[in-house]
Design a protein around this motif. Sequence first.
Motif, PDB file in Angstrom:
ATOM      1  N   CYS A  82      85.054  44.805  21.278  1.00 35.03           N
ATOM      2  CA  CYS A  82      86.459  44.995  21.629  1.00 35.03           C
ATOM      3  C   CYS A  82      86.693  46.482  21.823  1.00 35.03           C
ATOM      4  O   CYS A  82      86.031  47.308  21.191  1.00 35.03           O
ATOM      5  N   GLU A 131      87.277  41.326  22.940  1.00 30.68           N
ATOM      6  CA  GLU A 131      88.106  41.326  24.153  1.00 30.68           C
ATOM      7  C   GLU A 131      87.367  40.525  25.224  1.00 30.68           C
ATOM      8  O   GLU A 131      86.310  40.947  25.703  1.00 30.68           O
ATOM      9  N   SER A 174      94.008  38.239  25.544  1.00 37.47           N
ATOM     10  CA  SER A 174      93.511  39.586  25.821  1.00 37.47           C
ATOM     11  C   SER A 174      94.438  40.615  25.194  1.00 37.47           C
ATOM     12  O   SER A 174      95.619  40.346  24.953  1.00 37.47           O
ATOM     13  N   ASN A 175      93.900  41.823  24.954  1.00 39.19           N
ATOM     14  CA  ASN A 175      94.782  42.901  24.513  1.00 39.19           C
ATOM     15  C   ASN A 175      95.495  43.552  25.692  1.00 39.19           C
ATOM     16  O   ASN A 175      96.340  44.427  25.502  1.00 39.19           O
ATOM     17  N   TYR A 180      94.454  52.197  23.088  1.00 41.16           N
ATOM     18  CA  TYR A 180      93.491  52.301  24.170  1.00 41.16           C
ATOM     19  C   TYR A 180      93.710  53.649  24.830  1.00 41.16           C
ATOM     20  O   TYR A 180      94.757  54.287  24.646  1.00 41.16           O
TER      21      TYR A 180
END
Length: 277
Positions: free
Chosen positions: A18, A64, A89-90, A128
């Motif tokens: 991920c 992910e 999903s992120n 992210y």
Amino acid sequence: MDKNSLFETASFHIVKPCNMNCKFCYATFSDLRVTNQLSKFDAFKILDKLKEAGLQKITFAGGEPLLYKWIYEVIVYSKTIGLTTSIISNGSLLTDDLLKKFNRKLDWIGISIDSINETTNRLIGRTYKNKINYLDLCLKIKESGFRLKINTVVNSFNWYSDLNDFIDYASPDRWKVFQALRVEGQNDDQFEEIRVTAEQFNSYIQNHKHQKSIVIEDNESMTGSYLLIDPQGRLFENSKGKHTYSKPLQDNDIDSCLSEINLNRKMFIKRGGIYKW
């Protein structure tokens, strides 16, 4: 096989890696030593067995799932054999091009959104390199013809926050609100930092309970009530507070794999596991 031993839906945690590091994550698979990704052909075998056994809907998760190199192929294959298809999903890798590619192949897109506050997300570990505009992403998903699901994990950093305006605007088909769950070997090293009490969780629920799309899952509801497949193709569940794994589905019959785990169908039904998908 007993018809009540398999759920109509399953979550396939098809890849371990991920690109975020959420502190509450119950699917880090830190106990999994194998680094190779499951081949798409083994994934096809697993999907065939689940479909034959009565599965109706498959959700690809991770890690992910967009980091799985054959994610498009397994989604297409799932659709071909008649499964309702979904991913969780992120959102960090969900581009316009992917949305176009997934059109008519993917029925549901779920996005994990615990907060729209950047500071809160940083504390949680949901970060992210590029900031995600969650509202724009959700609206784009709906405009592209997908059904939208939002997953929120209530934890020590967001339990007092108000997501009502965001949910009003995003208007998901389903909004699943989970209580952060401790799972030994997955998140127990840092769980005390993000643990939320029953009172705190209920406070969050009371503030959002009027949302028509809300589906509430406390720790009891989440335990043993999901049919899960790990990145090696094994069934797993958490009824003992840690992951219990079966033999790999791709190499064994589904009955023997199911006999090695404990599933609670009554809780699956009670938590709303069957709905109009």
